[in-house]
Design a protein around this motif. Structure first.
Motif, PDB file in Angstrom:
ATOM      1  N   ARG A 156      68.908  73.221  73.029  1.00 55.77           N
ATOM      2  CA  ARG A 156      68.720  72.699  71.244  1.00 55.77           C
ATOM      3  C   ARG A 156      69.617  71.604  70.863  1.00 55.77           C
ATOM      4  O   ARG A 156      69.235  70.734  70.336  1.00 55.77           O
ATOM      5  N   ASP A 157      70.935  71.879  71.331  1.00 57.20           N
ATOM      6  CA  ASP A 157      71.939  70.605  71.061  1.00 57.20           C
ATOM      7  C   ASP A 157      71.718  69.405  71.669  1.00 57.20           C
ATOM      8  O   ASP A 157      71.718  68.235  70.902  1.00 57.20           O
TER       9      ASP A 157
ATOM     10  N   SER B 278      67.192  63.562  69.779  1.00 51.35           N
ATOM     11  CA  SER B 278      66.297  62.823  68.457  1.00 51.35           C
ATOM     12  C   SER B 278      66.908  62.214  67.407  1.00 51.35           C
ATOM     13  O   SER B 278      66.295  61.328  66.748  1.00 51.35           O
TER      14      SER B 278
ATOM     15  N   SER C 146      59.591  63.929  61.661  1.00 47.30           N
ATOM     16  CA  SER C 146      60.365  64.689  62.700  1.00 47.30           C
ATOM     17  C   SER C 146      60.201  64.101  64.213  1.00 47.30           C
ATOM     18  O   SER C 146      59.066  63.501  64.475  1.00 47.30           O
TER      19      SER C 146
ATOM     20  N   ALA D  88      65.534  72.992  66.977  1.00 51.33           N
ATOM     21  CA  ALA D  88      65.747  71.651  66.529  1.00 51.33           C
ATOM     22  C   ALA D  88      64.890  70.896  65.802  1.00 51.33           C
ATOM     23  O   ALA D  88      65.198  69.706  65.416  1.00 51.33           O
TER      24      ALA D  88
ATOM     25  N   LEU E 106      68.805  67.816  69.567  1.00 54.70           N
ATOM     26  CA  LEU E 106      69.040  67.339  68.474  1.00 54.70           C
ATOM     27  C   LEU E 106      69.963  66.002  68.782  1.00 54.70           C
ATOM     28  O   LEU E 106      69.690  65.098  67.735  1.00 54.70           O
ATOM     29  N   GLN E 107      70.818  66.000  69.809  1.00 54.85           N
ATOM     30  CA  GLN E 107      71.412  64.690  70.015  1.00 54.85           C
ATOM     31  C   GLN E 107      70.446  63.579  70.247  1.00 54.85           C
ATOM     32  O   GLN E 107      70.637  62.389  69.844  1.00 54.85           O
TER      33      GLN E 107
END
Length: 461
Positions: A87-88, A94, A2, A123, A91-92
């Motif tokens: 969170r979004d 990462s 991750s 996320a 995610l973007q």
């Protein structure tokens, strides 16, 4: 494997930008939309414009500036929305970050660490926290110099963020004292490199050049005088580079004493704090009493003092609740009266609607009668006009015929007259010839006589 995110937290003007630059040299990816450099941060802050706007929108929606967070703030719709956006964002980031991970740094984010931790968990991003600490005097000087804060404003901002970092930051948070950069930059870099897993010696040596003393905005001989609360914070946070769990035991009376002092000072600096947000202060005071009760077999003056403060707070809250209840009762009465007025208005509206329907029916019937009556009159007028037009046409035709007959009669009379003229001329010639011997002498006689009269009148004159 991750991805990992490094949250750089702090009070602002405490070395967060310096820590960000050092992490960037170690390979942590900076944001793609950085806040532009300014006079306060010549190398840039390392903050994301998108993330900054999201956190500022949350702070505005929650409605607290420098006081305590509102009660049940985590259930607030604005918090839920901000958590989903964060969170979004994670995610973007990462999806495009490399093995060293990426950076998320906004000082005001230090007030919402539980939300940040939950967003990172959702996320599925490994989160690390780095707290850039600094002496309270120089931090306040820098806040006043950089943002034109008054001492009161700077203290409110500083104490609020220290309170929430001490309360909510995870135990594995790494403390990076600003004062250690000048004396042991290598030790600072080694701690950060070990945190993110950077083993390259070349990256570590380059990152040591991140500290530049000339960029310090708190260089002043007249440092701000500290209160007891700020001195206690300095004594707690400026001991050494370490994990937060190694620095303080959050179940110890010392921790609750510091937190209670911080809460009291925040309340004193923000007298307009809503009563329902004082639960955090009472929570710390109760925690202090619980720890003291466990370690002491009898009551102490400190316990009695805190109990009196709690009783005072409870009375304030009870008074506020009574005031709120009276306001609620008054609003309930107003609501009932408004509901009754609304019912009356509804009945009036229904009666008016019925009356309007009746008037509409009457109008339709009158329009029908008027249309029928005018239709009959119009038909009669059209018939009269048609008859008049027919009579006019007949009269015109008869007139034309009469004119034609008169013209024919006139032509016949003219023909007869012409004929009579010719006959009379023919008959007059023999008459003139026969009467000439008599008429000519008479004409001569009368002409001579007329001439004689003229001559006589001239002689007399």
């Amino acid at each position: 494997m991750s991805s990992q995110v490094v949250f750089v937290i702090g009070t602002g003007r405490s070395g967060t930008s310096l820590t960000t630059q050092a992490l960037s040299e170690l390979g942590v990816k900076m944001p793609e939309d950085p806040v532009p450099a300014s006079a306060n941060n010549l190398r840039g802050t390392g903050e994301s414009i998108q993330l900054r706007d999201q956190i500022n929108d949350l702070k505005t929606a929650l409605g607290h500036k420098k006081g305590f967070r509102p009660k049940n703030w985590e259930q607030h719709p604005a918090t839920q929305h901000a958590r989903c956006e964060l969170r979004d964002y994670l995610l973007q980031r990462s999806a495009t970050s490399e093995c060293m991970g990426f950076l998320a740094k906004i000082p005001v984010m230090s007030e919402y660490l539980p939300m940040c931790d939950l967003a990172a968990t959702e996320a599925r991003v490994t989160s690390h926290y780095v707290w850039a600490t600094r002496g309270a005097a120089k931090t306040l000087e820098s806040l006043m110099r950089s943002y034109n804060f008054s001492k009161h404003q700077a203290r409110k901002s500083y104490l609020q963020r220290v309170y929430y970092i001490l309360r909510d930051a995870p135990d594995h948070t790494i403390l990076i004292p600003y004062e250690a950069w000048a004396v042991d930059a290598k030790g600072q870099i080694d701690l950060l490199a070990d945190l993110i897993g950077q083993n390259k010696t070349s990256c570590r040596s380059e990152a040591e050049d991140a500290f530049t003393p000339s960029l310090d905005h708190s260089r002043s001989a007249d440092l701000t005088a500290l209160s007891e609360v700020e001195e206690a914070v300095d004594a707690l946070t400026l001991k050494k580079r370490c994990r937060l769990a190694d620095l303080v035991d959050r179940n110890s009376p010392e921790f609750f004493r510091v937190m209670t002092c911080l809460a009291d000072e925040i309340f004193r600096l923000n007298p307009d704090v809503p009563m329902n947000s004082l639960d955090v202060e009472q929570e710390m005071r109760l925690g202090l009493l619980t720890c003291m009760a466990k370690t002491s077999e009898k009551e102490t003056p400190e316990m009695n003092e805190n109990l009196e403060i709690l009783e005072h707070r409870v009375r304030e809250v009870s008074t506020q609740q009574l005031v709120n209840q009276e306001a609620i009762d008054e609003l309930t009465l107003k609501r009932d009266s408004l509901a009754k007025a609304m019912d009356e208005l509804t009945l009036e509206r229904d009666s008016l609607a019925k009356a309007i329907d009746n008037l509409t029916l009457e109008r339709d019937s009158l329009e029908e009668k008027i249309e029928r009556r005018f239709y009959i009159k119009i038909q009669d007028l059209e018939d009269r006009e048609a008859k008049h037009r027919l009579r006019k046409e007949k009269g015109q035709n008869k007139l034309k015929e009469d004119i034609k007959i008169l013209r024919q009669q006139n032509d016949q009379k003219l023909k007869k007259i012409s004929k009579y003229k010719k006959v009379s001329v023919i008959l007059a010639i023999p008459y003139v010839i026969l009467t000439a011997p008599i008429s000519i002498p008479l004409i001569v006689f009368f002409a001579l006589k007329r001439e004689a009269r003229r001559n006589n009148s001239k002689n007399v004159t």
